[in-house]
Scaffold this motif. Structure first.
Motif, PDB file in Angstrom:
ATOM      1  N   TRP A   6      -5.964  -1.792  10.281  1.00  0.00           N
ATOM      2  CA  TRP A   6      -5.992  -0.377   9.889  1.00  0.00           C
ATOM      3  C   TRP A   6      -7.423   0.102   9.707  1.00  0.00           C
ATOM      4  CZ3 TRP A   6      -1.866   2.952   7.841  1.00  0.00           C
ATOM      5  CH2 TRP A   6      -0.598   2.465   8.177  1.00  0.00           C
ATOM      6  N   GLY A  36      -5.259  -2.811   1.884  1.00  0.00           N
ATOM      7  CA  GLY A  36      -6.336  -1.825   1.759  1.00  0.00           C
ATOM      8  C   GLY A  36      -5.924  -0.632   0.916  1.00  0.00           C
ATOM      9  N   VAL A  37      -4.639  -0.258   1.013  1.00  0.00           N
ATOM     10  CA  VAL A  37      -4.175   0.911   0.249  1.00  0.00           C
ATOM     11  C   VAL A  37      -4.252   0.619  -1.245  1.00  0.00           C
ATOM     12  CG1 VAL A  37      -1.696   0.285   0.230  1.00  0.00           C
ATOM     13  CG2 VAL A  37      -2.383   2.703   0.151  1.00  0.00           C
ATOM     14  N   ILE A  86       1.770  -2.415  -3.711  1.00  0.00           N
ATOM     15  CA  ILE A  86       2.325  -3.448  -2.824  1.00  0.00           C
ATOM     16  C   ILE A  86       1.481  -4.720  -2.999  1.00  0.00           C
ATOM     17  CG2 ILE A  86       3.326  -1.766  -1.224  1.00  0.00           C
ATOM     18  CD1 ILE A  86       0.940  -2.259   0.636  1.00  0.00           C
ATOM     19  N   TRP A 133       2.234   4.932   2.935  1.00  0.00           N
ATOM     20  CA  TRP A 133       1.536   5.030   4.215  1.00  0.00           C
ATOM     21  C   TRP A 133       2.479   5.520   5.303  1.00  0.00           C
ATOM     22  CZ3 TRP A 133       2.959   0.469   1.917  1.00  0.00           C
ATOM     23  CH2 TRP A 133       3.776  -0.392   2.630  1.00  0.00           C
ATOM     24  N   THR A 173      -8.950   1.790   5.789  1.00  0.00           N
ATOM     25  CA  THR A 173      -8.076   0.886   5.021  1.00  0.00           C
ATOM     26  C   THR A 173      -8.505  -0.565   5.111  1.00  0.00           C
ATOM     27  OG1 THR A 173      -6.233   2.417   5.218  1.00  0.00           O
ATOM     28  CG2 THR A 173      -5.683   0.135   4.784  1.00  0.00           C
ATOM     29  N   HIS A 174      -8.890  -1.039   6.290  1.00  0.00           N
ATOM     30  CA  HIS A 174      -9.318  -2.439   6.421  1.00  0.00           C
ATOM     31  C   HIS A 174     -10.823  -2.548   6.654  1.00  0.00           C
ATOM     32  CE1 HIS A 174      -5.034  -4.035   7.404  1.00  0.00           C
ATOM     33  NE2 HIS A 174      -5.187  -3.617   6.174  1.00  0.00           N
ATOM     34  N   TRP A 185       4.510  -5.690   5.974  1.00  0.00           N
ATOM     35  CA  TRP A 185       4.757  -4.277   5.774  1.00  0.00           C
ATOM     36  C   TRP A 185       5.734  -3.872   6.862  1.00  0.00           C
ATOM     37  CZ3 TRP A 185      -1.063  -4.159   6.637  1.00  0.00           C
ATOM     38  CH2 TRP A 185      -1.726  -4.622   5.514  1.00  0.00           C
TER      39      TRP A 185
HETATM   40  C1  LIG Z   1      -0.136  -1.079   3.618  1.00  0.00           C
HETATM   41  S1  LIG Z   1      -0.834  -0.228   4.907  1.00  0.00           S
HETATM   42  C2  LIG Z   1       0.356  -0.696   6.174  1.00  0.00           C
HETATM   43  C3  LIG Z   1      -2.283  -1.205   5.316  1.00  0.00           C
HETATM   44  C4  LIG Z   1      -3.062  -1.638   4.115  1.00  0.00           C
HETATM   45  O1  LIG Z   1      -3.026  -0.899   3.126  1.00  0.00           O
HETATM   46  O2  LIG Z   1      -3.729  -2.695   4.133  1.00  0.00           O
END
Ligand SMILES: C[SH](C)CC(=O)O
Length: 265
Positions: free
Chosen positions: A220, A22-23, A17, A67, A224-225, A173
């Protein structure tokens, strides 16, 4: 390679994405940690779900940065790949963050933001409505209308304001489009003029830290964050968890004959 590819052998990339998510850094960490010969393709939440849908229509191999909460798990038969190295961490929570001083400048909005808390089912209703074509503002209004008792708890004892402005930052998102539009609707119901601003994660966190944005419901944590939180911890106010049971990882359609990130090697 004659393989159907559904054992992962036909793959040469992870469909991701927006780069700042963070992912995405966790996915790059997985590539490095597991020694995967895969590229990480940056795009957007919408482009990722479109590629996923197209692959599934043709029963082709695909692995995406995924996610929970997300409507894709309701729409498609998907599974998280096991993550024996625990690169994606355990269960996460989504936090509400505000700029320094919001409690003094906009106590009514701050109280509603502090009270905002909802479940995977709640968020799922709004996300699915939006996915099926309902405008996010309309989907949020519909959810609020059918959950008025729950929303009344968020605004209980909060006095109305007369058109004061509030800006909410978010990343596009599906989960954050849903939550941000619901919070916008509730703040408008007590008299605020609410602006919602879509941006990449890095700008969202910086915008709260430098006070350009008033609040966000997209933090997150703990993993993740983590990097953003560590950078800005002293410049933002954490109002706590608004959603529990979140998760990130690598996700594949059930028809793929792989169950672990190890199988992507
Ligand atoms: C895409 S997840 C909603 C959060 C993240 O990965 O930053």
């Amino acid at each position: 390679n004659e393989s159907s590819g559904n054992d992962g052998s036909g793959l040469n990339e992870i469909t991701g994405i927006d780069g700042g998510a963070g992912v995405m850094s966790a996915a790059q960490n997985a590539i490095d940690t597991y020694g995967l010969d895969l590229a990480l393709q940056a795009s957007s939440g919408a482009a990722m779900t479109e590629a996923l849908g197209n692959a599934i229509d043709n029963e082709e191999p695909i692995v995406v940065t995924g996610w929970t909460p997300h409507w894709m798990f309701t729409t498609y038969d998907l599974k998280y790949l096991d993550d024996p190295e625990n690169v994606f961490g355990e269960e996460e929570s989504i936090h509400t963050f505000t700029r320094d001083g919001l409690a003094e400048d906009a106590p009514e909005a701050n109280t509603v933001l502090d009270n905002f808390y909802w479940s995977e089912d709640d968020m799922g209703e709004v996300m699915l409505d939006i996915q099926e074509g309902t405008d996010p503002e309309e989907a949020a209004a519909k959810w609020v209308e059918s959950h008025q008792d729950q929303v009344d708890e968020w605004t209980d004892g909060v006095s109305e304001v007369d058109g004061d402005s509030i800006s909410l930052a978010y990343v596009s998102w599906d989960s954050e489009i849903a939550s941000t539009n619901v919070v916008k609707n509730v703040l408008e119901s007590i008299g605020y003029n609410v602006e919602i601003n879509s941006m990449e994660s890095a700008f969202m966190w910086a915008g709260i830290a430098n006070g350009e944005q008033d609040a966000m419901v997209a933090g997150w944590l703990p993993l993740t964050h983590q990097e953003y939180f560590e950078d800005y911890e002293d410049q933002v106010v954490d109002l706590g968890v608004n959603f529990e049971g979140a998760k990130t990882g690598l996700v594949v359609p059930e028809y793929m004959d792989i169950d672990s990130i190890e199988d992507l090697k």
